[in-house]
Each structure stands twice: as C-alpha cells, then as structure tokens.
Design a protein around this motif. Sequence first.
Motif, PDB file in Angstrom:
ATOM      1  N   VAL A  30      60.515 -50.828  47.787  1.00  0.00           N
ATOM      2  CA  VAL A  30      60.205 -49.588  48.486  1.00  0.00           C
ATOM      3  C   VAL A  30      60.515 -48.408  47.574  1.00  0.00           C
ATOM      4  CG1 VAL A  30      60.838 -48.096  50.433  1.00  0.00           C
ATOM      5  CG2 VAL A  30      60.722 -50.569  50.767  1.00  0.00           C
ATOM      6  N   ILE A  31      59.610 -47.436  47.531  1.00  0.00           N
ATOM      7  CA  ILE A  31      59.868 -46.163  46.872  1.00  0.00           C
ATOM      8  C   ILE A  31      59.584 -45.092  47.904  1.00  0.00           C
ATOM      9  CG2 ILE A  31      59.336 -44.637  44.947  1.00  0.00           C
ATOM     10  CD1 ILE A  31      58.111 -48.167  44.745  1.00  0.00           C
ATOM     11  N   HIS A  32      60.648 -44.516  48.454  1.00  0.00           N
ATOM     12  CA  HIS A  32      60.496 -43.611  49.590  1.00  0.00           C
ATOM     13  C   HIS A  32      59.612 -42.423  49.236  1.00  0.00           C
ATOM     14  CE1 HIS A  32      63.323 -45.908  51.891  1.00  0.00           C
ATOM     15  NE2 HIS A  32      64.289 -45.732  51.015  1.00  0.00           N
ATOM     16  N   GLY A  33      58.686 -42.147  50.136  1.00  0.00           N
ATOM     17  CA  GLY A  33      57.768 -41.042  49.949  1.00  0.00           C
ATOM     18  C   GLY A  33      56.548 -41.389  49.122  1.00  0.00           C
ATOM     19  N   ILE A  34      56.526 -42.595  48.535  1.00  0.00           N
ATOM     20  CA  ILE A  34      55.385 -43.028  47.721  1.00  0.00           C
ATOM     21  C   ILE A  34      54.844 -44.365  48.217  1.00  0.00           C
ATOM     22  CG2 ILE A  34      54.604 -43.685  45.414  1.00  0.00           C
ATOM     23  CD1 ILE A  34      56.696 -41.809  44.257  1.00  0.00           C
ATOM     24  N   TYR A  35      55.736 -45.341  48.359  1.00  0.00           N
ATOM     25  CA  TYR A  35      55.320 -46.698  48.729  1.00  0.00           C
ATOM     26  C   TYR A  35      56.370 -47.301  49.639  1.00  0.00           C
ATOM     27  CZ  TYR A  35      54.747 -51.750  48.218  1.00  0.00           C
ATOM     28  OH  TYR A  35      54.631 -53.083  48.461  1.00  0.00           O
ATOM     29  N   GLU A  36      55.928 -47.848  50.787  1.00  0.00           N
ATOM     30  CA  GLU A  36      56.864 -48.366  51.781  1.00  0.00           C
ATOM     31  C   GLU A  36      56.754 -49.873  51.988  1.00  0.00           C
ATOM     32  OE1 GLU A  36      59.271 -46.664  53.125  1.00  0.00           O
ATOM     33  OE2 GLU A  36      58.715 -44.685  52.367  1.00  0.00           O
ATOM     34  N   GLY A  37      56.394 -50.592  50.918  1.00  0.00           N
ATOM     35  CA  GLY A  37      56.495 -52.045  50.957  1.00  0.00           C
ATOM     36  C   GLY A  37      55.320 -52.797  51.547  1.00  0.00           C
ATOM     37  N   GLY A  38      54.197 -52.110  51.783  1.00  0.00           N
ATOM     38  CA  GLY A  38      53.098 -52.726  52.512  1.00  0.00           C
ATOM     39  C   GLY A  38      52.325 -53.806  51.792  1.00  0.00           C
ATOM     40  N   LEU A  39      52.497 -53.949  50.474  1.00  0.00           N
ATOM     41  CA  LEU A  39      51.770 -54.990  49.749  1.00  0.00           C
ATOM     42  C   LEU A  39      52.411 -56.371  49.906  1.00  0.00           C
ATOM     43  CD1 LEU A  39      50.948 -53.116  46.413  1.00  0.00           C
ATOM     44  CD2 LEU A  39      49.425 -53.537  48.346  1.00  0.00           C
ATOM     45  N   LYS A  40      53.631 -56.399  50.377  1.00  0.00           N
ATOM     46  CA  LYS A  40      54.363 -57.654  50.528  1.00  0.00           C
ATOM     47  C   LYS A  40      54.361 -58.092  51.993  1.00  0.00           C
ATOM     48  CE  LYS A  40      58.985 -59.646  49.776  1.00  0.00           C
ATOM     49  NZ  LYS A  40      60.343 -59.394  49.233  1.00  0.00           N
ATOM     50  N   THR A  41      54.241 -59.402  52.221  1.00  0.00           N
ATOM     51  CA  THR A  41      54.386 -59.942  53.571  1.00  0.00           C
ATOM     52  C   THR A  41      55.853 -60.275  53.796  1.00  0.00           C
ATOM     53  OG1 THR A  41      52.145 -60.866  53.553  1.00  0.00           O
ATOM     54  CG2 THR A  41      53.691 -61.751  55.173  1.00  0.00           C
ATOM     55  N   TRP A  42      56.489 -59.537  54.702  1.00  0.00           N
ATOM     56  CA  TRP A  42      57.923 -59.663  54.920  1.00  0.00           C
ATOM     57  C   TRP A  42      58.232 -60.739  55.957  1.00  0.00           C
ATOM     58  CZ3 TRP A  42      61.203 -56.854  51.852  1.00  0.00           C
ATOM     59  CH2 TRP A  42      60.604 -55.843  51.088  1.00  0.00           C
ATOM     60  N   GLU A  43      59.453 -61.259  55.898  1.00  0.00           N
ATOM     61  CA  GLU A  43      59.843 -62.382  56.751  1.00  0.00           C
ATOM     62  C   GLU A  43      59.711 -62.075  58.238  1.00  0.00           C
ATOM     63  OE1 GLU A  43      62.662 -62.494  53.104  1.00  0.00           O
ATOM     64  OE2 GLU A  43      61.775 -60.988  54.445  1.00  0.00           O
ATOM     65  N   CYS A  44      60.095 -60.878  58.634  1.00  0.00           N
ATOM     66  CA  CYS A  44      60.112 -60.561  60.064  1.00  0.00           C
ATOM     67  C   CYS A  44      58.713 -60.456  60.659  1.00  0.00           C
ATOM     68  CB  CYS A  44      60.889 -59.270  60.318  1.00  0.00           C
ATOM     69  SG  CYS A  44      62.668 -59.443  60.030  1.00  0.00           S
ATOM     70  N   SER A  45      57.712 -60.177  59.835  1.00  0.00           N
ATOM     71  CA  SER A  45      56.352 -60.170  60.358  1.00  0.00           C
ATOM     72  C   SER A  45      55.929 -61.584  60.731  1.00  0.00           C
ATOM     73  CB  SER A  45      55.382 -59.557  59.344  1.00  0.00           C
ATOM     74  OG  SER A  45      55.272 -60.369  58.194  1.00  0.00           O
ATOM     75  N   LEU A  46      56.382 -62.567  59.965  1.00  0.00           N
ATOM     76  CA  LEU A  46      56.105 -63.965  60.294  1.00  0.00           C
ATOM     77  C   LEU A  46      56.867 -64.377  61.554  1.00  0.00           C
ATOM     78  CD1 LEU A  46      56.256 -65.503  56.697  1.00  0.00           C
ATOM     79  CD2 LEU A  46      54.251 -64.699  57.959  1.00  0.00           C
ATOM     80  N   ASP A  47      58.093 -63.876  61.702  1.00  0.00           N
ATOM     81  CA  ASP A  47      58.852 -64.124  62.935  1.00  0.00           C
ATOM     82  C   ASP A  47      58.088 -63.595  64.149  1.00  0.00           C
ATOM     83  OD1 ASP A  47      60.884 -65.151  61.361  1.00  0.00           O
ATOM     84  OD2 ASP A  47      62.119 -63.340  61.471  1.00  0.00           O
ATOM     85  N   LEU A  48      57.509 -62.413  64.002  1.00  0.00           N
ATOM     86  CA  LEU A  48      56.803 -61.802  65.124  1.00  0.00           C
ATOM     87  C   LEU A  48      55.538 -62.581  65.468  1.00  0.00           C
ATOM     88  CD1 LEU A  48      56.788 -59.601  67.208  1.00  0.00           C
ATOM     89  CD2 LEU A  48      55.828 -58.020  65.515  1.00  0.00           C
ATOM     90  N   VAL A  49      54.839 -63.092  64.465  1.00  0.00           N
ATOM     91  CA  VAL A  49      53.687 -63.965  64.732  1.00  0.00           C
ATOM     92  C   VAL A  49      54.138 -65.201  65.503  1.00  0.00           C
ATOM     93  CG1 VAL A  49      51.936 -65.447  63.688  1.00  0.00           C
ATOM     94  CG2 VAL A  49      52.352 -63.175  62.741  1.00  0.00           C
ATOM     95  N   GLU A  50      55.234 -65.803  65.070  1.00  0.00           N
ATOM     96  CA  GLU A  50      55.750 -66.994  65.750  1.00  0.00           C
ATOM     97  C   GLU A  50      56.103 -66.682  67.198  1.00  0.00           C
ATOM     98  OE1 GLU A  50      59.391 -70.262  65.384  1.00  0.00           O
ATOM     99  OE2 GLU A  50      59.026 -68.837  63.766  1.00  0.00           O
ATOM    100  N   TYR A  51      56.773 -65.555  67.415  1.00  0.00           N
ATOM    101  CA  TYR A  51      57.161 -65.176  68.779  1.00  0.00           C
ATOM    102  C   TYR A  51      55.936 -64.938  69.661  1.00  0.00           C
ATOM    103  CZ  TYR A  51      58.987 -62.474  72.682  1.00  0.00           C
ATOM    104  OH  TYR A  51      59.282 -62.032  73.949  1.00  0.00           O
ATOM    105  N   LEU A  52      54.958 -64.210  69.145  1.00  0.00           N
ATOM    106  CA  LEU A  52      53.746 -63.935  69.929  1.00  0.00           C
ATOM    107  C   LEU A  52      53.013 -65.237  70.258  1.00  0.00           C
ATOM    108  CD1 LEU A  52      52.460 -60.801  67.980  1.00  0.00           C
ATOM    109  CD2 LEU A  52      53.512 -60.818  70.260  1.00  0.00           C
ATOM    110  N   SER A  53      53.040 -66.177  69.339  1.00  0.00           N
ATOM    111  CA  SER A  53      52.414 -67.473  69.586  1.00  0.00           C
ATOM    112  C   SER A  53      53.146 -68.232  70.693  1.00  0.00           C
ATOM    113  CB  SER A  53      52.405 -68.304  68.302  1.00  0.00           C
ATOM    114  OG  SER A  53      51.942 -69.614  68.542  1.00  0.00           O
ATOM    115  N   ILE A  54      54.470 -68.222  70.624  1.00  0.00           N
ATOM    116  CA  ILE A  54      55.275 -68.896  71.646  1.00  0.00           C
ATOM    117  C   ILE A  54      55.006 -68.308  73.026  1.00  0.00           C
ATOM    118  CG2 ILE A  54      57.636 -69.267  72.471  1.00  0.00           C
ATOM    119  CD1 ILE A  54      58.475 -69.354  69.503  1.00  0.00           C
TER     120      ILE A  54
END
Length: 264
Positions: A50-74
Amino acid sequence: MDDKEPIVLYRRCLSDVKFQIAQNDELEDEVNKNSHSSAKILELTVDNDVIHGIYEGGLKTWECSLDLVEYLSIKSKEINFSGKKILELGCGSALPGIYLLSTQHSICVDFQDYNEHVLKLVTMPNVLINTVLRPQSDDIYEIDIVEEINCLNQLKNSRFFKGDWNGLTNLLNLHSNQEKYDIILSSETIYNLNSIPKLYNVIKHALKYPNGVAYIAAKTIYFGVGGGILSFCQLIEQDHIFEVNVVYTKAAHVRREILKLSFL
C-alpha cells in the motif's frame, strides 16, 4: 462445506496485467503526464502493498476477500440475495461481489476502488471473465481483454466507481432510501486508522434502512498501520447506529473475522 460444489472464480494474473502495460504503445507518454500511471503503480508495488494516497493494494487478492466469498457461499441458502442491490467497497479483484453476480439472479452489484487503473486492469476484466466471458472449463484460459472490453456494455447490472471514499456518497447519487444498497461488502479495508471513518461514513449513508446489512472482512489487527477489527468496532459502537456481530472467524498467524453490521 464438504457437501458443496467447489467455488470456481477466475481472476486476472498480475503477470498478465504487467504484460498488457508493457504492450501499451502510449505508456511512455502516460508516465510523463501522470505520476500515478499503471506503470508507476506497478513499480511501487514491488516493495509495497500500500502507498497511501497513490495505491491501496487493489492489484493483490487478499486473504479476507476469499474468506468473504466462502462465507457468502455458506450462507447462500439462508440469505435471500435475489433482487438485491449490492455495493463492494475497495473491491480490488472484487471476488466477493463477482461471486454474487455470477451465482445469483436479478441482482445489481456495483464496484468501487481507489485506483482507476485497478478497476480497468483487474476489476472489470475479472467481472467479464466470470460473467459474460466465463470459460467452459477449469483449464488455463486466455482472453484478449482489450478486444473484448466492449462486452462491458452487456454488464447491465453493474457500475464502477473510482476514487476516495470522501464524496463517494454524492457520486452514488442516492436521493432516497429506496435507491440505497441492501448489502455492502468490503474486504481488507480497515487497515488504516485515518480511512476507517471515511469507509464507515459511506456505509452509514449508502445502506438501506432498516434491513440493510454490511459485511466487513478484516484481520484483527494490521501491524504497523494501526487499523483492525477493534478500531472499527469502537467507532461503530460510539455512533449508536449499528449493531455489530462477528459471523465468521478463521485462525491464522493473524486472526481473521467477518463483521455483520445491521441497524439497531
């Protein structure tokens, strides 16, 4: 989840994004005109998430997004998603929103990310790959996103918003409660203490009353930047608008949780 079909979602590889940028004939001019160009962002991400004010990490798939997919599936059989209007904040690769868009009927899913380049190079291609251009097998699949970008015209149920959370509620143009969102999703977005109030403000003003809910997937603490579950919950509890419940946990080196926000 042993009795459930595996969740198959496709996402664009970062190497593919880099290759597209390298092929861009106008790249040199773009770098000269815009210090926040795709090439500059990729250069910065070599050593920084992350570089604040320039880039906020959007090119990477973070672990918690996968957790949220799993939860929504459940919860797909317990939560009625049909006909719902959904917003994913800080979407990046956008897998939670894409999961709902590709598996549910008659829903609208809008996506927001800080960086326009992330939306164009990652979010939109991922939406296309999992909906309009969905592969027929799990094999490696090559799609010319540049040629197929006109397929975006077929995405009648999605809009894409770029920029900071400040002013986003105005951009969303939500004049009435009926125009607001039934569900708001967000993953790995409460790592920065300074941005937590802005995220919360969007949730507070964009969520439909009284039955709207927000699901926030995050780590318990983000070392070195000060944010995390505790800081976010303290802000919500002080405001006395939402009830907060932990609906999912995963033990890891840093504990991960999903919070459910619902109106008091």
